[in-house]
Structure formats: structure tokens, C-alpha cells
Scaffold this motif. Structure first.
Motif, PDB file in Angstrom:
ATOM      1  N   CYS A 135       0.832  -1.202   0.000  1.00  0.00           N
ATOM      2  CA  CYS A 135       0.000   0.000   0.000  1.00  0.00           C
ATOM      3  C   CYS A 135       0.867   1.252   0.000  1.00  0.00           C
ATOM      4  N   ALA A 136       1.914   1.243   0.808  1.00  0.00           N
ATOM      5  CA  ALA A 136       2.826   2.395   0.873  1.00  0.00           C
ATOM      6  C   ALA A 136       3.550   2.595  -0.450  1.00  0.00           C
ATOM      7  N   LYS A 137       3.970   1.509  -1.087  1.00  0.00           N
ATOM      8  CA  LYS A 137       4.648   1.611  -2.378  1.00  0.00           C
ATOM      9  C   LYS A 137       3.742   2.248  -3.421  1.00  0.00           C
ATOM     10  N   HIS A 138       2.490   1.822  -3.425  1.00  0.00           N
ATOM     11  CA  HIS A 138       1.528   2.392  -4.379  1.00  0.00           C
ATOM     12  C   HIS A 138       1.383   3.897  -4.174  1.00  0.00           C
ATOM     13  N   TYR A 139       1.457   4.319  -2.932  1.00  0.00           N
ATOM     14  CA  TYR A 139       1.283   5.743  -2.627  1.00  0.00           C
ATOM     15  C   TYR A 139       2.604   6.509  -2.542  1.00  0.00           C
ATOM     16  N   GLY A 140       3.640   5.947  -3.148  1.00  0.00           N
ATOM     17  CA  GLY A 140       4.846   6.717  -3.389  1.00  0.00           C
ATOM     18  C   GLY A 140       5.946   6.660  -2.358  1.00  0.00           C
ATOM     19  N   VAL A 141       5.850   5.766  -1.383  1.00  0.00           N
ATOM     20  CA  VAL A 141       6.914   5.661  -0.381  1.00  0.00           C
ATOM     21  C   VAL A 141       8.093   4.900  -0.991  1.00  0.00           C
ATOM     22  N   LYS A 142       9.240   5.541  -1.068  1.00  0.00           N
ATOM     23  CA  LYS A 142      10.413   4.947  -1.718  1.00  0.00           C
ATOM     24  C   LYS A 142      11.122   3.934  -0.830  1.00  0.00           C
ATOM     25  N   ASN A 143      11.302   4.281   0.437  1.00  0.00           N
ATOM     26  CA  ASN A 143      12.088   3.432   1.334  1.00  0.00           C
ATOM     27  C   ASN A 143      11.256   3.063   2.560  1.00  0.00           C
ATOM     28  N   CYS A 144      10.818   1.819   2.606  1.00  0.00           N
ATOM     29  CA  CYS A 144       9.988   1.345   3.716  1.00  0.00           C
ATOM     30  C   CYS A 144      10.803   0.799   4.887  1.00  0.00           C
ATOM     31  N   TYR A 145      12.069   0.490   4.641  1.00  0.00           N
ATOM     32  CA  TYR A 145      12.869  -0.226   5.637  1.00  0.00           C
ATOM     33  C   TYR A 145      13.004   0.501   6.980  1.00  0.00           C
ATOM     34  N   PRO A 146      13.215   1.819   6.991  1.00  0.00           N
ATOM     35  CA  PRO A 146      13.316   2.498   8.299  1.00  0.00           C
ATOM     36  C   PRO A 146      12.069   2.294   9.152  1.00  0.00           C
ATOM     37  N   HIS A 147      10.902   2.253   8.522  1.00  0.00           N
ATOM     38  CA  HIS A 147       9.664   2.057   9.272  1.00  0.00           C
ATOM     39  C   HIS A 147       9.518   0.609   9.735  1.00  0.00           C
ATOM     40  N   TYR A 148      10.082  -0.321   8.989  1.00  0.00           N
ATOM     41  CA  TYR A 148      10.127  -1.722   9.426  1.00  0.00           C
ATOM     42  C   TYR A 148      10.976  -1.829  10.694  1.00  0.00           C
ATOM     43  N   LEU A 149      12.113  -1.134  10.709  1.00  0.00           N
ATOM     44  CA  LEU A 149      12.978  -1.148  11.887  1.00  0.00           C
ATOM     45  C   LEU A 149      12.280  -0.515  13.090  1.00  0.00           C
ATOM     46  N   GLU A 150      11.520   0.554  12.846  1.00  0.00           N
ATOM     47  CA  GLU A 150      10.747   1.178  13.923  1.00  0.00           C
ATOM     48  C   GLU A 150       9.747   0.183  14.512  1.00  0.00           C
ATOM     49  N   THR A 151       9.142  -0.607  13.639  1.00  0.00           N
ATOM     50  CA  THR A 151       8.171  -1.597  14.097  1.00  0.00           C
ATOM     51  C   THR A 151       8.850  -2.694  14.898  1.00  0.00           C
ATOM     52  N   LYS A 152      10.015  -3.105  14.464  1.00  0.00           N
ATOM     53  CA  LYS A 152      10.760  -4.120  15.204  1.00  0.00           C
ATOM     54  C   LYS A 152      11.167  -3.602  16.584  1.00  0.00           C
ATOM     55  N   ASP A 153      11.533  -2.323  16.660  1.00  0.00           N
ATOM     56  CA  ASP A 153      11.852  -1.713  17.960  1.00  0.00           C
ATOM     57  C   ASP A 153      10.614  -1.718  18.860  1.00  0.00           C
ATOM     58  N   TYR A 154       9.477  -1.401  18.273  1.00  0.00           N
ATOM     59  CA  TYR A 154       8.217  -1.427  19.023  1.00  0.00           C
ATOM     60  C   TYR A 154       7.931  -2.831  19.547  1.00  0.00           C
ATOM     61  N   MET A 155       8.197  -3.830  18.726  1.00  0.00           N
ATOM     62  CA  MET A 155       7.932  -5.206  19.129  1.00  0.00           C
ATOM     63  C   MET A 155       8.854  -5.688  20.247  1.00  0.00           C
TER      64      MET A 155
END
Length: 270
Positions: A119-139
């Protein structure tokens, strides 16, 4: 050793979807403000199964195309744009080709992690990885509650009395160690293969386990919630498979068992 049980981790050894929604929230911060409402509307449709992007399909990032894939042959059998319109040109592009998932250009939408990503890629987000790391920190924080599965540890320990249990996951080593500790499963598995790059390397991992353990494929069992990652590659090798999903399995097969939850299955097994 009687049998070799091969377990997935995410969506298999713990339950819950809060972390997927958190990931979606973090990704939303990189979506243009004027597009965020559309982003959230589409993500909700995906979660409810009312969007062309669904678990079990693929996604061509460059062409913004959703790919319907034969899980056993990995061939594209249909393709649609974001609004659900058929894309004959994309179907022709992949005709008679086994698709190669690289998780950058071609995505295997195997579980809930990939819905907000696509969904993020479709809406123009180039780099999702930093947000994946944020989620892992949350977990790994106290804010995140992991849904432990009743009887899972006891079931795995009983299986180990006569069999071998292995974990194969796309999560990296640090994530696996943290999750094993939080789930109270540390030192349970005889072998852990992290950063496994499933489904691209699933067959290679299975063949190596078969060779190293000197066991026949018919005495191996693959357990997971991702049909493309853990189930189809197993069935193609003659390995039995246990598919964990609320929705119907895409195929029927003599070596396939479909369950809704792992807890009751492992209790009756042991």
C-alpha cells in the motif's frame, strides 16, 4: 529420529496483528498528506479481503500490478491494476515464466507484513525499511504484547523427545533471539535458520536439511502460514505440509493438512 518438523516463526509460533497495524501507521508518515486518507481506506480494504491486493498474491512494484500466482508452479496466471482492472500486457510479460521474488521489485504477499508495504509503495513511499525497523523496535518494547499460544512450548518439547524440530524464518538473527526469549522458546529448536529468504531459497533449505539429517522427504513436515513460502515448496518435494490459515487453502493435496490454529493441532499430535 522419527520425523523432522520444520516450523515458520511469524504468524506460526505467535499470533496477533497489532504489529502490522503499527507498521502501517509508521509507513503512513511517509505518505503525502493529501493521499493518507486513500492510503488508510485501501489498507483497511486489504485487511478485510476487499481489495485486489491480497495475501497469497504477488506485487510488481514498477508496474503497480497485483499478480495472481499459481502457488505450485510460481507462474503468473492473472494480473490487475490497483482498481482491479485486468492487465493483459503484464500477463503476457510473465507468460511461461517462473516468477522470481526479490522483495524489492517483485513482492510475495505472503503475510500481513506485506499489505501495508505494498500500500505504501503504491502511494509513493520509496524506502519502507526504516519504518520496518521502527516496528521491530516497538515489538521489542514493553508496549507490545506478544500473543503466546497455549500449549505450544509443551507440544514442541514432546515432539523433541523422538523427533527433530527446526525453525526457518525470514527474520534476522537478532529478531529471532528476541522473539524466542519473549515466547519462552529459547533453546527449544535443534536448528534455527534465520534470514532464510523464503520463498526464493525454501527448496534449497529443505534439500539441505534432508541431506544433512539423512531422512526421507516423506518423514519431513513443514508447518507455516505462508503457502508460497512454506507449503508449496514442501509439497513439490514430497514433504508433508501443515497450512495455518483462517481462509481456505488454494489447493487440495494428499500431503496437505489445513488448520486454523497451531495450538489444537500440536496438542493432538503429542
Amino acid at each position: 529420529m522419527e520425523k523432522l518438523y520444520i516450523f515458520d516463526l511469524d504468524g506460526t509460533l505467535y499470533e496477533g496483528t497489532d504489529h502490522f497495524d503499527y507498521y502501517a501507521e509508521r509507513l503512513a508518515t511517509s505518505v503525502a498528506e493529501e493521499k493518507r486518507l486513500e492510503y488508510w481506506n485501501d489498507y483497511k480494504k486489504m485487511k478485510n479481503g476487499n481489495h485486489t491486493v491480497q495475501i497469497g498474491k504477488g506485487y510488481d512494484v514498477a508496474n503497480d500490478a497485483t499478480l495472481t500466482i499459481d502457488a505450485m508452479t510460481l507462474e503468473v496466471v492473472d494480473a490487475h491494476d490497483w482498481d482491479g482492472n485486468k492487465l493483459p500486457a503484464i500477463i503476457s510479460l510473465y507468460k511461461n515464466k517462473e516468477i522470481q521474488f526479490d522483495f524489492e521489485k517483485i513482492i510475495a504477499i505472503g503475510d500481513g507484513w506485506w499489505l501495508p508495504f505494498v500500500c505504501a509503495k503504491h502511494y509513493g513511499v520509496k524506502n519502507c525499511y526504516p519504518h520496518y525497523l521502527e516496528t521491530k523496535d516497538y515489538m521489542s518494547s514493553e508496549k507490545f504484547n506478544l500473543d503466546k499460544i497455549s500449549g505450544l512450548k509443551e507440544g514442541l518439547l514432546k515432539l523433541k523427545q523422538k523427533n527433530k524440530v527446526v525453525l526457518i524464518t525470514n527474520s534476522d538473527k537478532d529478531d529471532v533471539e528476541r522473539l524466542m526469549e519473549n515466547l519462552d522458546l529459547t533453546n527449544i529448536f535443534d536448528e534455527i535458520i534465520s534470514s532464510a529468504k523464503k520463498p526464493s531459497l525454501t527448496t534449497e533449505h529443505f534439500k539441505k536439511l534432508q541431506h544433512n539429517n539423512k531422512i526421507s522427504y516423506k518423514n519431513m513436515i513443514s508447518i507455516g502460514d505462508n503457502f508460497m513460502n512454506e507449503i508449496a515448496p514442501a509439497l513439490l518435494l514430497g514433504i508433508k505440509a501443515v497450512y495455518i490459515a483462517e481462509h481456505k487453502a488454494p489447493i487440495t493435496h494428499r500431503d496437505l493438512t489445513h488448520i486454523h490454529k497451531i495450538g489444537p493441532w500440536i496438542k493432538q499430535l503429542t
